[in-house]
Scaffold this active site. Structure first.
Site, PDB file in Angstrom:
ATOM      1  N   LEU A  42       0.841  -1.200   0.000  1.00  0.00           N
ATOM      2  CA  LEU A  42       0.000   0.000   0.000  1.00  0.00           C
ATOM      3  C   LEU A  42       0.875   1.249   0.000  1.00  0.00           C
ATOM      4  O   LEU A  42       0.652   2.196  -0.745  1.00  0.00           O
ATOM      5  CB  LEU A  42      -0.915   0.002   1.231  1.00  0.00           C
ATOM      6  CG  LEU A  42      -1.841   1.204   1.341  1.00  0.00           C
ATOM      7  CD1 LEU A  42      -2.976   1.109   0.341  1.00  0.00           C
ATOM      8  CD2 LEU A  42      -2.389   1.344   2.752  1.00  0.00           C
ATOM      9  N   GLU A 248     -19.998  -3.689  -8.184  1.00  0.00           N
ATOM     10  CA  GLU A 248     -18.635  -3.775  -8.683  1.00  0.00           C
ATOM     11  C   GLU A 248     -18.574  -4.815  -9.782  1.00  0.00           C
ATOM     12  O   GLU A 248     -19.200  -5.868  -9.681  1.00  0.00           O
ATOM     13  CB  GLU A 248     -17.679  -4.155  -7.553  1.00  0.00           C
ATOM     14  CG  GLU A 248     -17.610  -3.104  -6.477  1.00  0.00           C
ATOM     15  CD  GLU A 248     -16.627  -3.491  -5.386  1.00  0.00           C
ATOM     16  OE1 GLU A 248     -15.452  -3.145  -5.533  1.00  0.00           O
ATOM     17  OE2 GLU A 248     -17.042  -4.152  -4.432  1.00  0.00           O
ATOM     18  N   HIS A 272     -19.459   0.815   4.503  1.00  0.00           N
ATOM     19  CA  HIS A 272     -19.775   1.850   3.511  1.00  0.00           C
ATOM     20  C   HIS A 272     -21.275   2.137   3.401  1.00  0.00           C
ATOM     21  O   HIS A 272     -21.717   3.269   3.517  1.00  0.00           O
ATOM     22  CB  HIS A 272     -19.270   1.420   2.137  1.00  0.00           C
ATOM     23  CG  HIS A 272     -17.831   1.081   2.101  1.00  0.00           C
ATOM     24  ND1 HIS A 272     -16.916   1.659   2.933  1.00  0.00           N
ATOM     25  CD2 HIS A 272     -17.124   0.235   1.320  1.00  0.00           C
ATOM     26  CE1 HIS A 272     -15.722   1.177   2.663  1.00  0.00           C
ATOM     27  NE2 HIS A 272     -15.824   0.303   1.686  1.00  0.00           N
ATOM     28  N   ARG A 370     -20.744  -0.664 -14.015  1.00  0.00           N
ATOM     29  CA  ARG A 370     -19.604   0.024 -13.417  1.00  0.00           C
ATOM     30  C   ARG A 370     -20.040   0.585 -12.074  1.00  0.00           C
ATOM     31  O   ARG A 370     -21.206   0.885 -11.879  1.00  0.00           O
ATOM     32  CB  ARG A 370     -19.157   1.181 -14.315  1.00  0.00           C
ATOM     33  CG  ARG A 370     -18.830   0.752 -15.725  1.00  0.00           C
ATOM     34  CD  ARG A 370     -17.370   0.962 -15.972  1.00  0.00           C
ATOM     35  NE  ARG A 370     -16.783  -0.323 -16.292  1.00  0.00           N
ATOM     36  CZ  ARG A 370     -15.711  -0.800 -15.676  1.00  0.00           C
ATOM     37  NH1 ARG A 370     -15.136  -0.138 -14.727  1.00  0.00           N
ATOM     38  NH2 ARG A 370     -15.218  -1.955 -16.031  1.00  0.00           N
TER      39      ARG A 370
END
Ligand SMILES: *[C@@H]1O[C@H](CO)[C@@H](O)[C@H](O)[C@H]1NC(C)=O
Ligand SMILES: *[C@@H]1O[C@H](CO)[C@@H](O)[C@H](O)[C@H]1NC(C)=O
Ligand SMILES: *[C@@H]1O[C@H](CO)[C@@H](O)[C@H](O)[C@H]1NC(C)=O
Ligand SMILES: *[C@@H]1O[C@H](CO)[C@@H](O)[C@H](O)[C@H]1NC(C)=O
Length: 701
Positions: A42, A248, A272, A370
């Protein structure tokens, strides 16, 4: 991701009023930035670039910086690694090349590697920072630790920071952590308690990059700015339902070892989508910049949520997931992961304002659109999650997660092929998939045989279907095989039976063995539908299983048994050894027209049948009757009858049993023939009869 990281860092380090309002008044001075895990993935991909950008933006502000990449390796080994990463940082387009070169050079001088393994290492770092401050005559503004580490390491590092690396003299300490923060209420609480003994709540920054995304960060300001217009309509009279969707198109290849333990609910819904849900439905705070008040209003939403029950969720899993799990975690072929990659959850808020308004949260991998939410630089405060908020969310989700453990997800093919397979239907307080298998019509049930009322007959994929509880189903299938055997022997003196391996037919074998006196075994030839490329004495060999469970118990002539020649010239399934053509020749020679009287097949979770697997171009095997094929699970090499051989048969039985196959059956009831994707749909006997034998568990779930 990169833009979000950058903004969070600016937020964390910037001085002045645009920082976090919960931070104490800030002063200019020296900021030490420590990335623990500074040579990890990361850090390599995003963090250093983010910090460089930060440095470029802040260089004219009052602050000065030093950067440390921390890791477990000794400095002499890791320093070159860090500098390779640092050399790759880049300036934005508006910075002139000469200036960029200068900034990079400065940045590289300000950055260094530190081994951060033991408590002493952290103490040394603190002493080093203090010495430098003294030598340069600088005041310390604060220290920022970014833990780019797996979550299990958080507590230990936080403890070391608290013990030996806290700044003194009024400078601030900030420690940044990334999700996951636990996998259920209890683990999240434990983590919060443990971290709480080392760090004050206001020193901890739990980052959720998703919350930095523009549309999410804009929800509250939008509601506040438009409250005059929105207030009158923000209620059950004007809102039919609330849908929060994150689709997704990607799969989870490469992340399985993490993902398989979490699944979509923990990965996306619990954090989320729940956050978006609270932002949409919470009462508006009087003062939007008071994080205290915002938090209180959010917590109010949680306290008025009705508990989530099992009937308020449906779960799915994309088809290729199982194989990826087996590959990435080295699980055996028998391993079945129930981790959902798709979930739709129906929530209710027990407030007069939202009475009867369904709140849907939906997310999944390998969907057909998308993502509708794009990354953008505008979000700041909302990118951090408080401990209370986190725990309230886990308290909501944990009971649902517990109740879903062990549920079989609906398998979906992925992408546009999903069609309406994942469409959902709200039914009062419950939720379900819109498409359930509806196969049996009342008139079709009229044909149920008189002798066993428990057996239903109907149609499945426009072929005949027999369904019953497992035991009756076996009885019926055994009787049908015997009837075919007797008819064939009457007609031509011989019965050719081709049998699949696997565990599903074991119960059938036992039944056939039990009733062997009446079965014309001496006129029966037994052939293999498919075989694993292992020696026939191996426990994994299909023939071995068939022999153990059936053949050794019945009076069948030795030369009527036809194992597949997978082992020739002391090696297994080598094309040049010609095992497949050899078996084909044996079939042509012994079986009239190469047309078996009865072929018994099973279906795998991925809809493979015989050893014809999805994606292996099984349609292209042409006229050959036997072929070497590849399985996605070990042992990979197989020998199998082809569709040419199967579809010449007089009768084909497809046996499907067990709850675990329910979703497959649901799906198969809807998909078109496409043998490359759904191999079992290639079973279409040209002149023979196909019958599905599906037990109630598989049929009705
Ligand atoms: C940090 O460590 C000290 C001891 O060095 C301890 O007294 C304190 O409670 C710890 N935690 C916090 C949040 O400061
Ligand atoms: C809103 O809250 C912020 C942060 O707590 C505070 O600085 C500000 O004075 C408050 N504004 C009003 C109008 O109360
Ligand atoms: C799986 O096995 C391979 C080869 O044996 C090994 O390199 C890999 O680390 C293993 N992966 C896991 C997750 O155990
Ligand atoms: C072989 O099959 C054909 C076509 O079904 C049939 O006409 C013929 O009688 C069969 N031959 C034998 C020897 O059973």
């Amino acid at each position: 991701m990169f833009v979000t990281v950058l903004l969070l860092l600016v937020t964390l380090c910037a001085q002045g009023g645009n920082g976090l309002e919960r931070a104490e008044a800030q002063r200019s001075g020296h900021v030490s930035v420590v990335i623990v895990g500074g040579t990890g993935d990361l850090a390599k991909k995003y963090l250093w670039q983010g910090f460089f950008q930060l440095y470029v933006n802040q260089v004219r502000s009052g602050n000065s910086f030093s950067f440390y990449g921390g890791g477990l390796s000794p400095a002499d080994a890791a320093t070159p690694v860090l500098f390779e990463i640092l050399k790759a940082v880049s300036c934005s387009k508006d910075v002139a090349p000469e200036r960029c070169a200068l900034l990079k050079e400065q940045f590289l001088r300000l950055a260094r590697y530190r081994q951060l393994k033991t408590l002493e290492d952290y103490r040394d770092l603190a002493e080093h920072i203090e010495r430098e401050l003294q030598q340069e005559g600088m005041t310390e503004a604060g220290r920022l630790f970014y833990l780019s580490l797996p979550a299990f390491a958080y507590v230990d590092v936080a403890d070391k920071i608290n013990n030996s690396c806290r700044p003194t003299g009024g400078a601030w300490l900030r420690v940044v952590l990334e999700k996951p923060f636990g996998h259920d209420f209890r683990s999240a609480q434990e983590l919060a308690t443990q971290l709480g003994s080392s760090l004050k709540d206001e020193e901890m920054y739990r980052i959720d990059h998703y919350l930095g995304k523009q549309v999410v960060a804009k929800i509250l300001p939008f509601r506040v700015e438009n409250r005059k217009f929105l207030d009158p309509i923000w209620n059950k009279h004007h809102i039919e339902r609330v849908e929060i969707v994150m689709k997704e198109t990607l799969d989870v290849k490469g992340r399985i070892s993490f993902y398989d333990q979490y699944g979509v609910i923990r990965d996306v819904l619990q954090n989320h989508l729940t956050e978006v849900m609270t932002l949409l439905t919470m009462r508006l705070p009087m003062n939007l910049s008071s994080s205290e008040e915002v938090l209180q209003k959010k917590l109010q939403v949680f306290s008025s949520m009705l508990p989530l029950r099992k009937n308020q969720a449906v779960v799915g899993q994309y088809q290729a997931y199982q194989t990826t799990v087996q590959q990435e975690t080295n699980k055996t072929k028998g391993h079945v992961s129930l981790t959902p990659t798709f979930a739709a959850v129906l929530a209710h808020i027990d407030e007069a304002q939202y009475e009867g308004v369904p709140v849907l949260m939906i997310s999944g991998k390998m969907l057909d659109e998308r993502p509708s939410i794009s990354s953008n630089p505008s979000g700041r405060k909302n990118s951090f999650i408080s401990a209370e908020n986190l725990l309230a969310s886990w308290a909501l989700w944990t009971p649902l997660l517990d109740s879903l453990a062990g549920s079989h997800p609906r398998i979906y093919p992925g992408g546009a092929d999903n069609g309406d397979l994942l469409d959902i239907r709200v039914n009062g307080k419950d939720i379900g998939y819109n498409s359930e298998v509806v196969i049996i019509s009342p008139e079709q049930m009229g044909g149920a045989s008189a002798n066993s009322f428990q057996v239903m007959q109907g149609k499945f994929r426009s072929a005949d279907m027999v369904s019953a509880w497992a035991e009756e189903l076996m009885e019926r299938l055994a009787a049908d095989i015997q009837e075919a055997a007797e008819a064939a022997v009457r007609e031509g003196g011989v019965f050719h039976l081709a049998i699949s391996g696997g565990s599903t037919p074991l119960a059938l074998f036992h039944r056939l063995a039990l009733h062997h006196f009446s079965f014309p075994w001496s006129h029966t030839h037994v052939w293999m539908v498919d075989e694993r490329c292992v020696p026939l004495t191996d426990l994994e060999s299909n023939f071995h299983g068939l022999h153990d469970h059936l053949l050794q118990h019945v009076r069948i002539p030795y030369f009527n048994i036809h194992p597949m020649p997978v082992q020739l010239n002391q090696r297994l399934c080598v094309e040049e050894d010609g095992g497949a053509p050899l078996y084909e020749k044996e079939i042509s020679k012994s079986v009239n027209g190469s047309s078996f009287h009865f072929v018994l097949l099973g279906v795998g979770y991925d809809s493979h049948t015989a050893s014809l697997f999805p994606g292996s171009k099984v349609g292209e095997l042409g006229e050959s009757l036997v072929a070497l094929t590849e399985s996605p699970v070990k042992p990979h090499q197989r020998m199998s009858l082809t569709f040419s051989a199967i579809n010449r048969a007089r009768a084909v039985a497809l046996l499907v049993m067990g709850k675990g196959k329910h979703e497959l059956i649901t799906q198969l009831s809807r998909v078109k023939d496409d043998p490359d994707k759904w191999p079992v749909t290639g079973v279409k006997p040209a002149d023979g009869r196909l019958v599905w034998y599906i037990d109630y568990d598989a049929l009705l779930g």
